[in-house]
Design a protein around this motif. Structure first.
Motif: not given
Length: 263
Positions: A123, A161, A164-165, A168-169
């Motif tokens: 991430k 999830s 998606y996280e 979005t960021q």
């Protein structure tokens, strides 16, 4: 009766001539050609066992080469996470040219995802570009590609999830850059495209049949009505093409227009 005798005579003559030509050819072979002749005959045999043997041999040769060039033992678990990931990413990248490469890559990805810290690093690779350049240097683009693959694997395993996280960021970061008149760094917009594709293609079919569901899906993926035109277009493209496959061009265009109103 006479016709049958003539036919049999012709067949015998043809077989005799064929055997004569074959013997002459065999006698004309050099010693090296004689040595490889049995192997050539075996290779030209298209029976399934031979094909299977060739595939097994190719598989073994590839894995031996992979083990030599990117040994799994060289991935020291005591190294920093970014070092472990960089070695793993290069090993997986070497699998790309292999016909069974995707299957091998998935096994490696699943192994990496056993460690939550490695997922956190994946991430970070996508969201902290400056740190990624420091940690991976000239391999930063490769790191981003395989960080996305790690996130895609979590989605295949049933957990969307994380995708998606991060989507979005990342969209928020890129939109801020564009709004400020800055240039998006080194193709990070394509990272966003890839993440959107992963999320939307993994969506349930009923999420792509109702404009209300599509709107909810896009907002869950970071879409905002006041986004820059460049970012809006990327969301538009990401949702349009899956809809095109389901509904056709006219209906897909109509559904997108209901959801994305500032394009």
């Amino acid at each position: 009766m006479t016709f049958r005798i003539k036919l049999i005579t012709l067949l015998i003559f043809t077989i005799t001539i064929s055997l004569f030509i074959y013997n002459q050819w065999s006698m004309s072979l050099t010693p090296s050609e004689v040595a490889v002749k049995p192997h050539l005959e075996k290779i030209t045999d298209t029976s399934e066992p031979v094909i299977e043997n060739i595939l097994v041999k190719n598989d073994r040769e590839f894995l031996e080469k992979l083990a030599h060039e990117h040994p799994i033992d060289n991935i020291n678990k005591q190294d920093k996470i970014e070092v472990v990931l960089n070695k793993s990413f290069k090993r997986m990248h070497a699998m790309s040219s292999y016909f069974n490469g995707q299957s091998l890559q998935r096994k490696e990805l699943q192994e990496l995802l056993q460690d939550p810290e490695k997922l956190d690093m994946a991430k970070s690779i996508l969201l902290n570009f400056e740190l990624t350049k420091v940690n991976f240097a000239e391999d930063q683009a490769l790191a981003r590609v395989y960080a996305i693959k790690m996130l895609a694997e979590t989605t295949r395993e049933g957990d969307s999830s994380v995708v998606y996280e991060v989507t979005t960021q990342l969209a928020e970061q890129l939109d801020q850059q564009v709004q400020q008149g800055l240039t998006i760094q080194q193709g990070r917009e394509y990272d966003l495209d890839s993440l959107l594709d992963i999320a939307i293609n993994q969506a349930e079919i009923n999420e792509l049949t109702d404009p209300n569901n599509i709107e909810y899906l896009l907002f869950e993926l970071g879409y905002k009505d006041d986004m820059s035109t460049e970012l809006v277009q990327r969301y538009d493209n990401a949702v349009f093409f899956p809809l095109l496959k389901i509904h056709g061009r006219e209906k897909a265009s109509e559904m997108v227009a209901q959801v994305i109103t500032n394009n």
